[in-house]
Write a protein that holds these residues in place. Sequence first.
Motif, PDB file in Angstrom:
ATOM      1  N   GLN A  13       0.830  -1.201   0.000  1.00 25.18           N
ATOM      2  CA  GLN A  13       0.000   0.000   0.000  1.00 25.18           C
ATOM      3  C   GLN A  13       0.861   1.246   0.000  1.00 25.18           C
ATOM      4  O   GLN A  13       2.017   1.225   0.450  1.00 25.18           O
ATOM      5  CB  GLN A  13      -0.910   0.001   1.215  1.00 25.18           C
ATOM      6  N   ALA A  14       0.292   2.314  -0.492  1.00 25.19           N
ATOM      7  CA  ALA A  14       1.006   3.591  -0.494  1.00 25.19           C
ATOM      8  C   ALA A  14       1.447   3.927   0.925  1.00 25.19           C
ATOM      9  O   ALA A  14       0.694   3.739   1.887  1.00 25.19           O
ATOM     10  CB  ALA A  14       0.106   4.689  -1.047  1.00 25.19           C
ATOM     11  N   GLY A  15       2.674   4.411   1.023  1.00 24.37           N
ATOM     12  CA  GLY A  15       3.256   4.706   2.322  1.00 24.37           C
ATOM     13  C   GLY A  15       4.039   3.553   2.913  1.00 24.37           C
ATOM     14  O   GLY A  15       4.741   3.720   3.914  1.00 24.37           O
ATOM     15  N   GLY A  16       3.931   2.390   2.312  1.00 22.74           N
ATOM     16  CA  GLY A  16       4.610   1.204   2.804  1.00 22.74           C
ATOM     17  C   GLY A  16       6.046   1.103   2.319  1.00 22.74           C
ATOM     18  O   GLY A  16       6.570   1.996   1.645  1.00 22.74           O
ATOM     19  N   SER A  17       6.680  -0.010   2.674  1.00 21.19           N
ATOM     20  CA  SER A  17       8.086  -0.227   2.354  1.00 21.19           C
ATOM     21  C   SER A  17       8.298  -1.600   1.738  1.00 21.19           C
ATOM     22  O   SER A  17       7.532  -2.535   1.983  1.00 21.19           O
ATOM     23  CB  SER A  17       8.933  -0.126   3.633  1.00 21.19           C
ATOM     24  N   LEU A  18       9.347  -1.694   0.963  1.00 22.88           N
ATOM     25  CA  LEU A  18       9.813  -2.968   0.427  1.00 22.88           C
ATOM     26  C   LEU A  18      11.332  -2.944   0.400  1.00 22.88           C
ATOM     27  O   LEU A  18      11.934  -1.870   0.275  1.00 22.88           O
ATOM     28  CB  LEU A  18       9.292  -3.203  -0.994  1.00 22.88           C
ATOM     29  N   ARG A  19      11.915  -4.118   0.480  1.00 24.09           N
ATOM     30  CA  ARG A  19      13.369  -4.241   0.361  1.00 24.09           C
ATOM     31  C   ARG A  19      13.663  -5.206  -0.769  1.00 24.09           C
ATOM     32  O   ARG A  19      13.269  -6.378  -0.715  1.00 24.09           O
ATOM     33  CB  ARG A  19      13.997  -4.735   1.659  1.00 24.09           C
ATOM     34  N   LEU A  20      14.340  -4.707  -1.785  1.00 29.55           N
ATOM     35  CA  LEU A  20      14.737  -5.531  -2.921  1.00 29.55           C
ATOM     36  C   LEU A  20      16.163  -6.018  -2.725  1.00 29.55           C
ATOM     37  O   LEU A  20      17.028  -5.266  -2.281  1.00 29.55           O
ATOM     38  CB  LEU A  20      14.638  -4.734  -4.220  1.00 29.55           C
ATOM     39  N   ASP A 107      25.427   1.750 -19.525  1.00 33.09           N
ATOM     40  CA  ASP A 107      26.758   1.391 -19.044  1.00 33.09           C
ATOM     41  C   ASP A 107      26.806   0.014 -18.396  1.00 33.09           C
ATOM     42  O   ASP A 107      27.879  -0.533 -18.169  1.00 33.09           O
ATOM     43  CB  ASP A 107      27.252   2.415 -18.020  1.00 33.09           C
ATOM     44  N   MET A 108      25.660  -0.541 -18.055  1.00 33.94           N
ATOM     45  CA  MET A 108      25.618  -1.800 -17.346  1.00 33.94           C
ATOM     46  C   MET A 108      25.959  -2.968 -18.263  1.00 33.94           C
ATOM     47  O   MET A 108      25.537  -3.007 -19.422  1.00 33.94           O
ATOM     48  CB  MET A 108      24.240  -2.009 -16.717  1.00 33.94           C
ATOM     49  N   ASP A 109      26.757  -3.896 -17.709  1.00 34.99           N
ATOM     50  CA  ASP A 109      27.196  -5.046 -18.484  1.00 34.99           C
ATOM     51  C   ASP A 109      26.275  -6.248 -18.314  1.00 34.99           C
ATOM     52  O   ASP A 109      26.168  -7.087 -19.213  1.00 34.99           O
ATOM     53  CB  ASP A 109      28.607  -5.443 -18.056  1.00 34.99           C
ATOM     54  N   TYR A 110      25.667  -6.360 -17.145  1.00 38.52           N
ATOM     55  CA  TYR A 110      24.879  -7.543 -16.833  1.00 38.52           C
ATOM     56  C   TYR A 110      23.553  -7.129 -16.201  1.00 38.52           C
ATOM     57  O   TYR A 110      23.503  -6.180 -15.414  1.00 38.52           O
ATOM     58  CB  TYR A 110      25.646  -8.457 -15.865  1.00 38.52           C
ATOM     59  N   TRP A 111      22.531  -7.904 -16.518  1.00 36.12           N
ATOM     60  CA  TRP A 111      21.187  -7.622 -16.022  1.00 36.12           C
ATOM     61  C   TRP A 111      20.545  -8.874 -15.462  1.00 36.12           C
ATOM     62  O   TRP A 111      20.747  -9.981 -15.983  1.00 36.12           O
ATOM     63  CB  TRP A 111      20.308  -7.094 -17.160  1.00 36.12           C
ATOM     64  N   GLY A 112      19.788  -8.684 -14.421  1.00 35.43           N
ATOM     65  CA  GLY A 112      18.974  -9.758 -13.909  1.00 35.43           C
ATOM     66  C   GLY A 112      17.549  -9.606 -14.411  1.00 35.43           C
ATOM     67  O   GLY A 112      17.168  -8.583 -14.976  1.00 35.43           O
ATOM     68  N   LYS A 113      16.760 -10.650 -14.210  1.00 40.06           N
ATOM     69  CA  LYS A 113      15.346 -10.545 -14.514  1.00 40.06           C
ATOM     70  C   LYS A 113      14.696  -9.618 -13.494  1.00 40.06           C
ATOM     71  O   LYS A 113      15.127  -9.538 -12.358  1.00 40.06           O
ATOM     72  CB  LYS A 113      14.691 -11.918 -14.471  1.00 40.06           C
ATOM     73  N   GLY A 114      13.699  -8.924 -13.911  1.00 39.18           N
ATOM     74  CA  GLY A 114      13.086  -7.940 -13.041  1.00 39.18           C
ATOM     75  C   GLY A 114      12.176  -8.524 -11.980  1.00 39.18           C
ATOM     76  O   GLY A 114      11.771  -9.686 -12.045  1.00 39.18           O
ATOM     77  N   THR A 115      11.883  -7.696 -11.011  1.00 40.70           N
ATOM     78  CA  THR A 115      10.919  -8.045  -9.980  1.00 40.70           C
ATOM     79  C   THR A 115       9.861  -6.950  -9.938  1.00 40.70           C
ATOM     80  O   THR A 115      10.187  -5.762  -9.973  1.00 40.70           O
ATOM     81  CB  THR A 115      11.602  -8.221  -8.611  1.00 40.70           C
ATOM     82  N   LEU A 116       8.606  -7.352  -9.907  1.00 37.79           N
ATOM     83  CA  LEU A 116       7.510  -6.398 -10.014  1.00 37.79           C
ATOM     84  C   LEU A 116       7.180  -5.784  -8.658  1.00 37.79           C
ATOM     85  O   LEU A 116       6.969  -6.498  -7.675  1.00 37.79           O
ATOM     86  CB  LEU A 116       6.271  -7.080 -10.584  1.00 37.79           C
ATOM     87  N   VAL A 117       7.117  -4.472  -8.643  1.00 42.30           N
ATOM     88  CA  VAL A 117       6.680  -3.724  -7.469  1.00 42.30           C
ATOM     89  C   VAL A 117       5.375  -3.022  -7.827  1.00 42.30           C
ATOM     90  O   VAL A 117       5.329  -2.261  -8.801  1.00 42.30           O
ATOM     91  CB  VAL A 117       7.736  -2.693  -7.040  1.00 42.30           C
ATOM     92  N   THR A 118       4.338  -3.290  -7.056  1.00 45.35           N
ATOM     93  CA  THR A 118       3.046  -2.665  -7.282  1.00 45.35           C
ATOM     94  C   THR A 118       2.627  -1.944  -6.007  1.00 45.35           C
ATOM     95  O   THR A 118       2.576  -2.559  -4.935  1.00 45.35           O
ATOM     96  CB  THR A 118       1.974  -3.703  -7.655  1.00 45.35           C
ATOM     97  N   VAL A 119       2.360  -0.657  -6.146  1.00 46.80           N
ATOM     98  CA  VAL A 119       1.958   0.151  -4.992  1.00 46.80           C
ATOM     99  C   VAL A 119       0.523   0.606  -5.216  1.00 46.80           C
ATOM    100  O   VAL A 119       0.233   1.296  -6.190  1.00 46.80           O
ATOM    101  CB  VAL A 119       2.882   1.363  -4.806  1.00 46.80           C
ATOM    102  N   SER A 120      -0.339   0.199  -4.317  1.00 49.12           N
ATOM    103  CA  SER A 120      -1.746   0.572  -4.434  1.00 49.12           C
ATOM    104  C   SER A 120      -2.022   1.849  -3.653  1.00 49.12           C
ATOM    105  O   SER A 120      -1.423   2.102  -2.607  1.00 49.12           O
ATOM    106  CB  SER A 120      -2.628  -0.555  -3.913  1.00 49.12           C
ATOM    107  N   SER A 121      -2.948   2.635  -4.182  1.00 49.56           N
ATOM    108  CA  SER A 121      -3.270   3.910  -3.517  1.00 49.56           C
ATOM    109  C   SER A 121      -4.325   3.741  -2.447  1.00 49.56           C
ATOM    110  O   SER A 121      -4.959   2.717  -2.332  1.00 49.56           O
ATOM    111  CB  SER A 121      -3.743   4.928  -4.557  1.00 49.56           C
TER     112      SER A 121
END
Length: 121
Positions: A13-20, A107-121
Amino acid sequence: EVQLQASGGGLVQAGGSLRLSCGISGLTWDDYTIGWFRQAPGKEREGVACVGNSDGSRYYADSAEGRFTIASDGALQMDNLGPEDTAIYYCAAEEGYGLANPCRASDMDYWGKGTLVTVSS
């Protein structure tokens, strides 16, 4: 072989936190940069934060300054999230530089697959 694995995305939810987290293996250079980039639907990929291991420097996009913190191992703490932060987040690495700025996807040489972040209002 260099491998990157982003994890930690989810719905908050909006105002919340996540750690990637960005699991990295196979880097061979002593100096490297780890960065987080995000791409929202219909928008270009943008740099969010980078950390350089040679001097511990950090770079934050204006949109992330004061809310996001990137650790030396590349983990990204995101606080006070808003709907505008909804995107797929990618971690990436650049070898042989070691500074945080500039923090550019090109400039980046290597990439990982993405992770989806969804923030609801």
